[in-house]
Design a protein around this motif. Structure first.
Motif, short mmCIF file in Angstrom:
data_model
loop_
_atom_site.label_atom_id
_atom_site.label_comp_id
_atom_site.label_asym_id
_atom_site.label_seq_id
_atom_site.Cartn_x
_atom_site.Cartn_y
_atom_site.Cartn_z
N ARG A 106 -1.77 -9.07 -6.11
CA ARG A 106 0.02 -9.25 -6.18
C ARG A 106 0.41 -9.97 -5.30
O ARG A 106 2.08 -10.87 -5.33
N GLU A 107 0.63 -9.63 -4.12
CA GLU A 107 1.54 -10.40 -3.05
C GLU A 107 0.73 -11.17 -2.39
O GLU A 107 1.11 -12.44 -1.39
N MET A 116 0.77 -1.27 0.16
CA MET A 116 0.09 -0.19 0.11
C MET A 116 1.09 1.36 0.15
O MET A 116 0.24 2.05 -0.70
N ALA A 117 2.49 1.38 0.35
CA ALA A 117 3.09 2.31 0.82
C ALA A 117 3.25 2.68 -0.76
O ALA A 117 3.79 3.90 -0.78
N LEU A 118 3.61 1.60 -1.59
CA LEU A 118 4.01 2.16 -3.00
C LEU A 118 2.92 2.98 -3.60
O LEU A 118 3.42 2.89 -5.35
N GLY A 119 1.47 2.80 -3.23
CA GLY A 119 0.44 3.07 -4.29
C GLY A 119 -0.61 1.87 -4.64
O GLY A 119 -0.80 2.73 -5.55
N ALA A 120 0.02 1.16 -4.39
CA ALA A 120 -0.77 -0.06 -5.22
C ALA A 120 -2.51 0.08 -4.63
O ALA A 120 -2.15 0.57 -2.75
N MET A 143 7.35 5.04 1.94
CA MET A 143 7.93 4.75 3.08
C MET A 143 8.49 3.22 3.67
O MET A 143 8.54 2.89 2.07
N LYS A 193 2.20 7.69 -3.65
CA LYS A 193 3.37 7.12 -4.99
C LYS A 193 3.96 8.36 -5.72
O LYS A 193 4.95 7.86 -4.98
N VAL A 220 9.60 3.92 -7.40
CA VAL A 220 8.07 4.40 -8.22
C VAL A 220 8.32 5.79 -7.75
O VAL A 220 7.75 7.14 -8.48
N ARG A 276 13.04 0.05 -3.06
CA ARG A 276 11.78 -0.51 -3.60
C ARG A 276 10.64 1.21 -3.83
O ARG A 276 9.76 1.28 -4.51
N ALA A 277 11.32 1.61 -2.70
CA ALA A 277 10.26 3.16 -2.74
C ALA A 277 10.64 3.66 -3.66
O ALA A 277 10.07 4.38 -4.52
N PHE A 300 7.62 -4.52 -7.74
CA PHE A 300 6.87 -3.70 -8.04
C PHE A 300 5.86 -2.75 -7.64
O PHE A 300 4.49 -2.94 -8.27
#
Lengths: 302, 292
Positions: free
Chosen positions: A204-205, A192-196, B123, B119, B196, B192-193, B141
């Motif tokens: 996916r996970e 979620m923190a990646l904007g998914a 974090m 996005k 994006v 990973r952060a 991902f």
């Protein structure tokens, strides 16, 4: 100075020795209890081995290609279980195509999306728990009333498979939910923190990470359904089917065929029943073995 | 969401790298205030299930700085951090009040989509939380989910390089991420952060589960990252705040008459000032080890 200290330490050492030595002599009560535990374990084991032994003794002489290739016959020398084996496999396939996706989707919804504090969600959860404890014959009656008569499907394979699927739902839902719950929240948060979106994270996970656990529960549920007899008797599975069954034809399954053969007077049929039990056992052990292999192969330590 | 003035990709990052390089070495006070305000929090507060956990935070966070949030346990510093990318939304009982402006746009405004916020504002968590798949897939991902599929390999290499992990993993990108050491896993989470292309990186005690050598690697990384990003870090470790942060905000706990405890922001200033001559006596008590 030295004397008393040494005496004290010698005393201490002896006390330790005494307390350690005491461990070697179990009290009578403890011994009796251990014997009882061992005995209880043996009851189950001995029963299992006697069962396996008699079945192998009676069935192995009859376990030949004829059993797998031929249809049931009044002549024991020609009788086989082919239609029943095919029906059992078809039922398993129908369950995989219908009950499994529904059960997994339900588990995903309840575990990942449902607002857990709402009364109606709690009602659904309570109902699923209760359904898992309902005797299978009740599901049979339900199938008879709604599928065979209500929907007018008649006593066909599809009706039997659907009712087994219904019966299988709660156990698979519960085990799938446990598998999903075992995926740590940090995975969801990380995604979620990646904007998914939540759906992307789950798809996916979370779901891939839970697949081994879900598969294990599903296979165990499937193998239980394959061995089930009572509900199928209720929805009118036939006892004598000499043709290969289709989805919408009469059918019989291995457990019912076994039941049927055992009732016959000729000794040869008793042997055939034992051989069919070996076939059923082999199928179930293979499925359970596959489940165990999956669990060990893909088990994750978080 | 209506795009705020600075969106990913459209504007070159690291607007003032030259001024920055000099600034971080010499006098850090002056350029700090001149830098663009990324977050402007006004009377920001959080309640969990009606119980107030944090109140009245007025705090500006500037571009290309490392801002450290320090304070005792339960002072709401992690809660505050999670307001900045709306991770508190994931807790159903959490309610945020006040305003949190990100490039002059209220993050909690009615038209703002929390997904869009996350996005842009990445974090990193306390415990390294790589996905149980390959190193490559971990970094991929975010870009995959957000549809940034062009030049994925380059993007992943870049992210891993910026997270100072590339040399260690370039030969085993297809191997499982859970096989990495704790420090490598945490740098993977940073990569990973970064993959994006966020604007801000939030770090919630990123080193608390790591050994000193890994900690040093992550601290060096933070200093590197600020030339391109804005970094906000929660830390229990005051030495760490002193080592890496340009600005430091001290949070503490206010005990109510009824025994309720609520986090408050006590003081925010340049790190040097917070640790040498803080203006609030509670800050001084905390940074000198006499906690009061």
């Amino acid at each position: 100075m030295n004397g008393p200290t040494r005496t004290a330490s010698v005393h201490a050492t002896r006390a330790v020795e005494r307390s350690l030595a005491g461990r070697r002599h179990r009290s009578l009560a403890a011994s009796v209890f251990l014997v009882y535990l061992l005995f209880s374990t043996l009851v189950g084991l001995v029963a299992l081995f006697v069962l396996l032994f008699t079945i192998l003794r009676d069935g192995l002489p009859y376990l030949d290609p004829t059993l797998l290739a031929n249809a049931p016959s009044a002549n024991p020398a020609l009788a086989g279980a082919r239609p029943a084996i095919i029906a059992s496999v078809m039922i398993a396939l129908v369950l995989i195509a219908t009950a499994l996706p529904i059960a997994i989707a339900t588990a995903v919804y309840l575990e990942e999306f449902a607002p857990k504090d709402r009364w109606w969600i709690r009602l659904i959860e309570l109902n699923i728990q209760n359904l898992a404890a309902i005797p299978s014959i009740i599901f049979g009656i339900l199938g008879l009333a709604f599928l065979v008569r209500g929907l007018g499907l008649g006593p066909v394979l599809l009706a039997g498979a659907l009712i087994l699927g219904l019966q299988m739902l709660p156990t698979v839902i519960i085990s799938a939910r446990e598998a999903l719950r075992a995926v740590p929240d940090s995975v969801r948060q990380g995604g979620m923190a990646l904007g998914a979106t939540r759906l992307q994270v789950v798809w996916r996970e979370v779901l891939p990470a839970a697949i081994p656990g879900i598969a294990t529960g599903s296979i165990l549920g499937l193998s239980r359904a394959i061995g089930e007899t009572a509900p199928l008797l209720m929805v009118g599975a036939a006892t004598f089917v000499s043709y290969n069954p289709g989805l919408l034809t009469q059918y019989t399954v291995l457990p019912i065929l076994i039941y049927q053969w055992i009732k016959l007077p000729q000794a040869d049929f008793q042997g055939l029943a034992a051989a069919a039990i070996i076939v059923l056992l082999a199928i179930l052990i293979t499925m359970n073995g596959f489940a165990i292999w999956m669990r060990n192969r893909y088990e994750r330590k978080w | 969401m209506d795009a705020p003035p600075t969106t990913t990709g459209t504007q070159p990052r690291g607007l003032q790298p030259e001024t920055m390089a000099g600034a971080s070495n010499e006098s850090i006070e002056l350029p700090m205030d001149q830098r663009e305000v990324v977050f402007d929090c006004r009377e920001l507060g959080v309640r969990y299930a009606g119980v107030r956990a944090l109140r009245d935070v007025d705090l500006n966070i500037h571009r290309n700085t490392v801002t450290a949030l320090i304070g005792p346990s339960g002072c709401g510093k992690s809660t505050f951090l999670r307001c900045l990318n709306r991770m508190n939304d994931l807790i159903p009982s959490a309610v945020v009040d006040g305003a949190c402006l990100y490039h002059d746009e209220d993050l909690y405004g009615p038209q703002i989509d929390a997904i869009e916020v996350r996005k842009r504002i990445g974090m990193v968590f306390q415990k390294p939380n790589p996905f149980p798949k390959s190193i490559y897939d971990n970094v991929a991902f975010g870009p995959r989910v957000l549809g940034m599929k062009d030049g994925l390999d380059d993007r992943i290499e870049q992210a891993l390089r910026r997270a100072a992990l590339w040399d260690e993993v370039k030969d085993r990108l297809r191997q499982g991420a859970l096989g990495l050491s704790g420090g490598q896993q945490q740098r993977l989470c940073i990569a990973r952060a970064l993959a994006v292309e966020p604007d801000v990186i939030l770090m919630d005690e990123p080193c608390s589960a790591l050994d000193p050598i890994s900690t040093a690697a992550i601290e060096d990384l933070m200093t590197d990252l600020k030339s391109e990003y804005t970094v906000v870090i929660v830390t229990h470790n005051m030495q760490q705040a002193a080592r890496v942060a340009d600005m430091t905000a001290f949070f503490s706990v206010d005990q109510g008459e009824t025994g309720t405890r609520c986090g408050v922001l006590i003081e925010v200033d340049s790190t040097e000032k917070i640790f040498t001559k803080p203006s609030n006596e509670r800050t001084e008590a905390y940074v000198t080890g006499r906690f009061g």
